[in-house]
Design an enzyme around this catalytic site. Structure first.
Site, PDB file in Angstrom:
ATOM      1  N   GLY A  28       0.818  -1.217   0.000  1.00  0.00           N
ATOM      2  CA  GLY A  28       0.000   0.000   0.000  1.00  0.00           C
ATOM      3  C   GLY A  28       0.846   1.259   0.000  1.00  0.00           C
ATOM      4  O   GLY A  28       1.257   1.743   1.062  1.00  0.00           O
ATOM      5  N   THR A  47       0.453   3.774  -3.156  1.00  0.00           N
ATOM      6  CA  THR A  47      -0.244   4.781  -3.954  1.00  0.00           C
ATOM      7  C   THR A  47      -1.515   5.269  -3.261  1.00  0.00           C
ATOM      8  O   THR A  47      -2.262   4.474  -2.680  1.00  0.00           O
ATOM      9  CB  THR A  47      -0.604   4.188  -5.335  1.00  0.00           C
ATOM     10  OG1 THR A  47       0.567   3.601  -5.889  1.00  0.00           O
ATOM     11  CG2 THR A  47      -1.115   5.264  -6.275  1.00  0.00           C
ATOM     12  N   THR A  65       1.786   9.548  -8.158  1.00  0.00           N
ATOM     13  CA  THR A  65       3.210   9.201  -8.227  1.00  0.00           C
ATOM     14  C   THR A  65       4.054   9.992  -7.221  1.00  0.00           C
ATOM     15  O   THR A  65       5.164   9.595  -6.898  1.00  0.00           O
ATOM     16  CB  THR A  65       3.720   9.523  -9.658  1.00  0.00           C
ATOM     17  OG1 THR A  65       2.818   8.953 -10.597  1.00  0.00           O
ATOM     18  CG2 THR A  65       5.082   8.945  -9.894  1.00  0.00           C
ATOM     19  N   GLU A 124      11.051  -4.954  -7.602  1.00  0.00           N
ATOM     20  CA  GLU A 124       9.730  -4.957  -8.247  1.00  0.00           C
ATOM     21  C   GLU A 124       9.871  -4.698  -9.750  1.00  0.00           C
ATOM     22  O   GLU A 124       9.269  -5.381 -10.579  1.00  0.00           O
ATOM     23  CB  GLU A 124       8.877  -3.865  -7.598  1.00  0.00           C
ATOM     24  CG  GLU A 124       7.494  -3.730  -8.174  1.00  0.00           C
ATOM     25  CD  GLU A 124       6.729  -2.544  -7.559  1.00  0.00           C
ATOM     26  OE1 GLU A 124       7.344  -1.481  -7.360  1.00  0.00           O
ATOM     27  OE2 GLU A 124       5.534  -2.696  -7.298  1.00  0.00           O
TER      28      GLU A 124
HETATM   29  C1  LIG Z   1      -3.990  -2.303 -11.903  1.00  0.00           C
HETATM   30  C2  LIG Z   1      -3.089  -1.509 -11.031  1.00  0.00           C
HETATM   31  C3  LIG Z   1      -2.441  -2.130  -9.975  1.00  0.00           C
HETATM   32  C4  LIG Z   1      -1.627  -1.388  -9.114  1.00  0.00           C
HETATM   33  N1  LIG Z   1      -1.115  -1.995  -7.987  1.00  0.00           N
HETATM   34  C5  LIG Z   1      -0.533  -1.228  -7.034  1.00  0.00           C
HETATM   35  C6  LIG Z   1      -0.195  -1.780  -5.755  1.00  0.00           C
HETATM   36  O1  LIG Z   1      -0.373  -2.971  -5.503  1.00  0.00           O
HETATM   37  N2  LIG Z   1       0.295  -0.942  -4.807  1.00  0.00           N
HETATM   38  C7  LIG Z   1       0.499   0.398  -5.033  1.00  0.00           C
HETATM   39  O2  LIG Z   1       0.950   1.089  -4.126  1.00  0.00           O
HETATM   40  N3  LIG Z   1       0.202   0.940  -6.247  1.00  0.00           N
HETATM   41  C8  LIG Z   1      -0.318   0.173  -7.236  1.00  0.00           C
HETATM   42  N4  LIG Z   1      -0.665   0.723  -8.450  1.00  0.00           N
HETATM   43  C9  LIG Z   1      -0.461   2.169  -8.670  1.00  0.00           C
HETATM   44  C10 LIG Z   1       0.551   2.473  -9.745  1.00  0.00           C
HETATM   45  O3  LIG Z   1       1.849   2.276  -9.254  1.00  0.00           O
HETATM   46  C11 LIG Z   1       0.266   3.887 -10.202  1.00  0.00           C
HETATM   47  O4  LIG Z   1      -0.993   3.887 -10.888  1.00  0.00           O
HETATM   48  C12 LIG Z   1       1.334   4.417 -11.105  1.00  0.00           C
HETATM   49  O5  LIG Z   1       2.552   4.554 -10.403  1.00  0.00           O
HETATM   50  C13 LIG Z   1       0.930   5.795 -11.673  1.00  0.00           C
HETATM   51  O6  LIG Z   1       0.489   6.619 -10.636  1.00  0.00           O
HETATM   52  P1  LIG Z   1      -0.932   7.337 -10.733  1.00  0.00           P
HETATM   53  O7  LIG Z   1      -1.920   6.375 -11.224  1.00  0.00           O
HETATM   54  O8  LIG Z   1      -1.226   8.001  -9.447  1.00  0.00           O
HETATM   55  O9  LIG Z   1      -0.727   8.431 -11.851  1.00  0.00           O
HETATM   56  P2  LIG Z   1      -0.392   9.971 -11.663  1.00  0.00           P
HETATM   57  O10 LIG Z   1       0.747  10.158 -10.721  1.00  0.00           O
HETATM   58  O11 LIG Z   1      -1.657  10.680 -11.380  1.00  0.00           O
HETATM   59  O12 LIG Z   1       0.103  10.324 -13.126  1.00  0.00           O
HETATM   60  C14 LIG Z   1      -0.801  10.360 -14.230  1.00  0.00           C
HETATM   61  C15 LIG Z   1       0.019  10.508 -15.513  1.00  0.00           C
HETATM   62  O13 LIG Z   1       0.767  11.719 -15.468  1.00  0.00           O
HETATM   63  C16 LIG Z   1       2.153  11.454 -15.644  1.00  0.00           C
HETATM   64  N5  LIG Z   1       2.930  12.338 -14.768  1.00  0.00           N
HETATM   65  C17 LIG Z   1       2.729  12.625 -13.453  1.00  0.00           C
HETATM   66  N6  LIG Z   1       3.664  13.477 -13.011  1.00  0.00           N
HETATM   67  C18 LIG Z   1       4.505  13.736 -14.063  1.00  0.00           C
HETATM   68  C19 LIG Z   1       5.670  14.515 -14.230  1.00  0.00           C
HETATM   69  N7  LIG Z   1       6.193  15.231 -13.227  1.00  0.00           N
HETATM   70  N8  LIG Z   1       6.249  14.525 -15.451  1.00  0.00           N
HETATM   71  C20 LIG Z   1       5.733  13.847 -16.481  1.00  0.00           C
HETATM   72  N9  LIG Z   1       4.630  13.055 -16.375  1.00  0.00           N
HETATM   73  C21 LIG Z   1       4.031  13.015 -15.179  1.00  0.00           C
HETATM   74  C22 LIG Z   1       2.359   9.995 -15.252  1.00  0.00           C
HETATM   75  O14 LIG Z   1       3.462   9.454 -15.956  1.00  0.00           O
HETATM   76  C23 LIG Z   1       1.034   9.366 -15.686  1.00  0.00           C
HETATM   77  O15 LIG Z   1       1.108   8.994 -17.031  1.00  0.00           O
HETATM   78  C24 LIG Z   1      -1.421  -0.014  -9.360  1.00  0.00           C
HETATM   79  C25 LIG Z   1      -2.041   0.601 -10.457  1.00  0.00           C
HETATM   80  C26 LIG Z   1      -2.868  -0.117 -11.279  1.00  0.00           C
HETATM   81  C27 LIG Z   1      -3.558   0.589 -12.402  1.00  0.00           C
END
Ligand SMILES: Cc1cc2nc3c(=O)[nH]c(=O)nc-3n(C[C@H](O)[C@H](O)[C@H](O)COP(=O)(O)OP(=O)(O)OC[C@H]3O[C@@H](n4cnc5c(N)ncnc54)[C@H](O)[C@@H]3O)c2cc1C
Length: 388
Positions: free
Chosen positions: A124, A126, A132, A246
């Site tokens: 846990g 995100t 991110t 990972e």
């Molecule tokens: C099916 C699934 C399983 C997952 N499993 C886990 C889990 O078990 N545990 C866990 O902790 N997380 C998990 N995740 C979360 C996953 O790691 C995040 O979805 C991923 O890291 C992207 O973060 P976000 O979705 O918050 O996107 P955001 O951070 O909201 O970003 C959205 C988009 O904007 C871009 N972006 C953001 N900031 C910048 C920047 N400064 N410069 C350029 N581009 C940028 C990103 O590249 C992305 O394309 C999972 C996600 C999914 C969809």
């Protein structure tokens, strides 16, 4: 430190994984996919065979294998058409406990995980608002006597419903009072068996593929202080070090996916006859398959390099990120090529291609998205100015 095994050394492991996966053919995954059900029998079989304890040292009852061997296991699972996402976290989350956990925590949990009595499948980090930007996470853990009280929310906590333990990152020192930008976050190993009805709520999220991912809510959840992994306030550093494992393992899964798509496309291009000859005789069909193969092989070299550095105890941040990036791009390109090669049949459920296509799409977004990998390389390898 482990000797870096050659790929020949790994042939027996690969064969045993293939034999096990042979019991879980396309029909099995299709049926689960339709209902979005967890592959319980598959995960149990992998656990019983000891594959999910590959990285647990022998002294704790695991197989004590190297990262290279663990990567080969995950790759083979995917190359057989199965889906290791149902359980891959057990391999990499366990590393945080192994490297930073106390002797007592390791004794309490690792042998039970190795025996298959406990599952550590959930991670846990995100959160819905911070995304991110992990350092902005809002879940807090406040000390209260011998416990911490946790409040907040995680999102995309995959497999939480199918795990006994959750590796949780929460803020224990307010950001403005932390001694540095990265300090003040703490890792907890939460035993969810005791807490599922007592301050912890798990809500499944239905996604485009069968992934058992969830939202997790913490409302005055009491976690004992002995659940803290390593030093309080140092959690961000621990989580970052675990992320290399990972990335390498998920990159290996992408290599397996790419091999599966390339194998399927090659076979079909050889047997499908249109205009009186196999479609694979046309260079317009051959070349995309050959290109996918070349891209997969190049990515595979980077995955092997990252794994070798990891097991030699060297810094592999750049290589782990590049391996994940190259492999995720290679598997996604191979998926697209495979659909195109199959024409209409690429969309038919019974060919499994559309399922694998949806499953492999995830990896250019999670566990780290392409932009963030590029940003890491730009800043940490090339020395370009930090952009965020
Ligand atoms: C099916 C699934 C399983 C997952 N499993 C886990 C889990 O078990 N545990 C866990 O902790 N997380 C998990 N995740 C979360 C996953 O790691 C995040 O979805 C991923 O890291 C992207 O973060 P976000 O979705 O918050 O996107 P955001 O951070 O909201 O970003 C959205 C988009 O904007 C871009 N972006 C953001 N900031 C910048 C920047 N400064 N410069 C350029 N581009 C940028 C990103 O590249 C992305 O394309 C999972 C996600 C999914 C969809």
């Amino acid at each position: 430190m482990m000797r870096n095994p050659t790929q020949d050394d790994l042939a027996p492991i690969r064969e045993s994984v293939r034999a096990l996966c042979g019991n879980f053919p396309g029909e099995y995954w299709r049926a689960l996919d339709r209902k979005r059900t967890y592959p319980e029998e598959f995960v149990t079989a992998l656990t019983k065979a000891g594959f999910l304890a590959a990285l647990i040292p022998e002294e704790y009852g695991g197989s004590g294998l190297s990262m290279t061997a663990a990567a080969a296991i995950m790759e083979e699972i995917q190359a057989c058409g199965c889906n290791g996402a149902a359980c891959h976290a057990q391999m990499y989350t366990m590393g945080t406990l192994l490297r930073h956990g106390s002797a007592e925590q390791k004794e309490r949990y690792l042998p039970a995980i190795a025996r298959g009595e406990l599952r550590l499948q959930a991670f846990g980090v995100t959160e819905p608002t911070s995304g991110t930007d992990t350092l902005s996470l809002r879940t807090t853990a406040v000390r209260d006597g011998d416990d911490f009280i946790v409040n907040g929310q995680k999102i995309w906590t995959s497999r939480a419903e199918h795990s006994d333990l959750l590796l949780l990152l929460a803020r224990t020192t307010p950001r403005e009072q932390a001694k540095s930008r990265t300090a003040g976050l703490t890792v907890f190993l939460v035993d969810m068996r005791a807490t599922k009805k007592n301050g912890l709520t798990i809500r499944p999220i239905r996604t485009m593929m069968n992934h058992a991912t969830t939202e997790v809510f913490f409302e005055n959840l009491r976690v004992p202080a002995d659940a803290v992994v390593g030093e309080e306030g140092e959690g961000f550093r621990y989580i970052l070090s675990g992320m290399n494992a990972e990335r390498i393992l998920i990159a290996a899964e992408c290599i397996g996916d790419a091999k599966w798509f390339i194998g399927k496309a090659t076979a079909y291009a050889g047997e499908r006859v249109v205009f009186g000859r196999p479609i694979g005789q046309n260079q317009g069909v051959q070349f995309p398959i050959a290109r996918a193969y070349i891209n997969m092989r190049a990515a595979e070299l980077m995955v092997r390099e990252a794994a070798a550095l990891y097991e030699a105890g060297k810094d592999c941040g750049a290589e782990a990120n590049m391996a994940k990036h190259l492999a995720a791009e290679a598997s996604w390109a191979a998926a697209d090529m495979c659909v195109q090669t199959h024409g209409g049949f690429g969309f038919a459920e019974e060919f499994d291609i559309e399922r694998k296509f949806r499953e492999t799409r995830l990896y250019t977004v999670a566990p780290i998205s392409t932009n963030l990998v590029l940003s890491y390389i730009a800043e940490h390898v090339l020395g370009l100015p930090r952009s965020y």
